[in-house]
Motif scaffolding. Sequence first.
Motif, mmCIF file in Angstrom:
data_model
loop_
_atom_site.group_PDB
_atom_site.id
_atom_site.type_symbol
_atom_site.label_atom_id
_atom_site.label_comp_id
_atom_site.label_asym_id
_atom_site.label_seq_id
_atom_site.Cartn_x
_atom_site.Cartn_y
_atom_site.Cartn_z
ATOM 1 N N THR A 80 0.838 -1.203 0.000
ATOM 2 C CA THR A 80 0.000 0.000 0.000
ATOM 3 C C THR A 80 0.871 1.252 0.000
ATOM 4 O O THR A 80 0.553 2.231 -0.690
ATOM 5 N N LEU A 81 1.974 1.224 0.741
ATOM 6 C CA LEU A 81 2.892 2.368 0.737
ATOM 7 C C LEU A 81 3.493 2.599 -0.644
ATOM 8 O O LEU A 81 3.623 3.744 -1.085
ATOM 9 N N GLU A 82 3.847 1.514 -1.325
ATOM 10 C CA GLU A 82 4.382 1.649 -2.684
ATOM 11 C C GLU A 82 3.347 2.277 -3.613
ATOM 12 O O GLU A 82 3.679 3.135 -4.443
ATOM 13 N N ILE A 83 2.103 1.863 -3.486
ATOM 14 C CA ILE A 83 1.033 2.426 -4.313
ATOM 15 C C ILE A 83 0.867 3.916 -4.020
ATOM 16 O O ILE A 83 0.716 4.733 -4.940
ATOM 17 N N LEU A 84 0.922 4.273 -2.736
ATOM 18 C CA LEU A 84 0.797 5.692 -2.369
ATOM 19 C C LEU A 84 1.946 6.516 -2.929
ATOM 20 O O LEU A 84 1.728 7.638 -3.404
ATOM 21 N N ARG A 85 3.149 5.981 -2.899
ATOM 22 C CA ARG A 85 4.298 6.702 -3.464
ATOM 23 C C ARG A 85 4.126 6.895 -4.974
ATOM 24 O O ARG A 85 4.441 7.954 -5.516
ATOM 25 N N HIS A 86 3.606 5.852 -5.628
ATOM 26 C CA HIS A 86 3.346 5.962 -7.065
ATOM 27 C C HIS A 86 2.263 7.019 -7.335
ATOM 28 O O HIS A 86 2.392 7.826 -8.265
ATOM 29 N N MET A 87 1.226 7.020 -6.525
ATOM 30 C CA MET A 87 0.159 8.022 -6.687
ATOM 31 C C MET A 87 0.683 9.426 -6.406
ATOM 32 O O MET A 87 0.237 10.395 -7.034
ATOM 33 N N GLN A 88 1.610 9.555 -5.475
ATOM 34 C CA GLN A 88 2.220 10.845 -5.157
ATOM 35 C C GLN A 88 2.937 11.404 -6.384
ATOM 36 O O GLN A 88 2.835 12.581 -6.696
ATOM 37 N N LYS A 89 3.658 10.525 -7.110
ATOM 38 C CA LYS A 89 4.357 10.945 -8.317
ATOM 39 C C LYS A 89 3.371 11.339 -9.408
ATOM 40 O O LYS A 89 3.577 12.306 -10.128
ATOM 41 N N LYS A 90 2.300 10.571 -9.557
ATOM 42 C CA LYS A 90 1.314 10.811 -10.619
ATOM 43 C C LYS A 90 0.395 11.988 -10.304
ATOM 44 O O LYS A 90 -0.345 12.442 -11.175
ATOM 45 N N LYS A 91 0.413 12.470 -9.064
ATOM 46 C CA LYS A 91 -0.473 13.557 -8.653
ATOM 47 C C LYS A 91 -0.219 14.834 -9.452
ATOM 48 O O LYS A 91 -1.138 15.590 -9.733
ATOM 49 N N GLU A 92 1.025 15.045 -9.836
ATOM 50 C CA GLU A 92 1.398 16.271 -10.542
ATOM 51 C C GLU A 92 0.983 16.252 -12.016
ATOM 52 O O GLU A 92 0.855 17.300 -12.630
ATOM 53 N N THR A 93 0.770 15.083 -12.594
ATOM 54 C CA THR A 93 0.416 14.990 -14.013
ATOM 55 C C THR A 93 -1.096 15.119 -14.184
ATOM 56 O O THR A 93 -1.865 15.015 -13.235
ATOM 57 N N THR A 94 -1.519 15.315 -15.437
ATOM 58 C CA THR A 94 -2.948 15.426 -15.720
ATOM 59 C C THR A 94 -3.509 14.151 -16.332
ATOM 60 O O THR A 94 -4.722 14.000 -16.425
ATOM 61 N N GLU A 95 -2.629 13.239 -16.721
ATOM 62 C CA GLU A 95 -3.116 12.004 -17.344
ATOM 63 C C GLU A 95 -3.531 10.986 -16.274
ATOM 64 O O GLU A 95 -2.887 10.866 -15.227
ATOM 65 N N PRO A 96 -4.599 10.239 -16.513
ATOM 66 C CA PRO A 96 -5.061 9.247 -15.538
ATOM 67 C C PRO A 96 -4.112 8.047 -15.453
ATOM 68 O O PRO A 96 -3.400 7.735 -16.399
ATOM 69 N N MET A 97 -4.145 7.406 -14.319
ATOM 70 C CA MET A 97 -3.301 6.234 -14.082
ATOM 71 C C MET A 97 -4.127 4.986 -14.398
ATOM 72 O O MET A 97 -5.228 4.820 -13.890
ATOM 73 N N GLU A 98 -3.586 4.117 -15.264
ATOM 74 C CA GLU A 98 -4.250 2.854 -15.611
ATOM 75 C C GLU A 98 -3.814 1.782 -14.626
ATOM 76 O O GLU A 98 -2.629 1.633 -14.360
ATOM 77 N N THR A 99 -4.757 1.048 -14.092
ATOM 78 C CA THR A 99 -4.431 0.009 -13.111
ATOM 79 C C THR A 99 -5.459 -1.110 -13.151
ATOM 80 O O THR A 99 -6.496 -0.988 -13.802
ATOM 81 N N HIS A 100 -5.159 -2.177 -12.445
ATOM 82 C CA HIS A 100 -6.099 -3.285 -12.242
ATOM 83 C C HIS A 100 -6.307 -3.419 -10.740
ATOM 84 O O HIS A 100 -5.360 -3.316 -9.970
ATOM 85 N N PHE A 101 -7.544 -3.625 -10.329
ATOM 86 C CA PHE A 101 -7.783 -3.823 -8.909
ATOM 87 C C PHE A 101 -8.561 -5.105 -8.682
ATOM 88 O O PHE A 101 -9.281 -5.590 -9.544
ATOM 89 N N LEU A 102 -8.395 -5.658 -7.514
ATOM 90 C CA LEU A 102 -8.961 -6.947 -7.142
ATOM 91 C C LEU A 102 -10.436 -6.786 -6.778
ATOM 92 O O LEU A 102 -10.793 -6.022 -5.898
ATOM 93 N N LEU A 103 -11.293 -7.502 -7.500
ATOM 94 C CA LEU A 103 -12.729 -7.525 -7.173
ATOM 95 C C LEU A 103 -13.052 -8.677 -6.243
ATOM 96 O O LEU A 103 -13.788 -8.527 -5.274
#
Length: 195
Positions: A80-103
């Motif tokens: 979860t921390l790794e995901i948050l760090r990745h989201m922190q980096k992507k926060k500055e951009t305007t393009e959406p982040m593509e991902t897969h999540f567990l249903l």
Amino acid sequence: MAATIDHSNASQATKKKHLGIPEAVFLEDVDSFMKQPGNETADTVLRRLDEQYQKYKYMELNLSQKKLRLKNQIPQITQTLEILRHMQKKKETTEPMETHFLLADSVYCKASVPPTDKVCLWLGANVMLEYDIDEAQALLEKNLSTASRNLETLEEDLDFLRDQFTTTEVNMARVYNWDVKRRSKENLLKSAEKS
């Protein structure tokens, strides 16, 4: 100026309490131990030692379950921390982040996540709270350090508990052997008196 060290405090620190686990005392002199009040027969002492041994086994089971939970929890927090760090980096951009999540088990869904500065964290007991990414990261880092510390403490407690197993098993063997010797002496005396 020479520094003085208080050895009594140092020995007390190493002899800390291990989650309230009672320490098994090694029986140096079985003869004097068996003469103490409450130790009338070897069977009562063996029963008491076996009861103590069973309590240690129960404590080991509980501590092992806690250890297993923590060993599962630490990788989840790290991920979860790794995901948050990745989201922190992507926060500055305007393009959406593509991902897969567990249903569900082995069922994933593709998602497009727009840049955001808020995340929701499961806290347990079906409770989810929204945090800023920085707050969530600080909370998870604190939880990770606490879980790691607890895991170390549990491993120390399990080692201490294993020592108590060994001491109790040795004590049981010593009392049993003492009883065997006592009985053989009594039998020899009885046979000597008969002849």
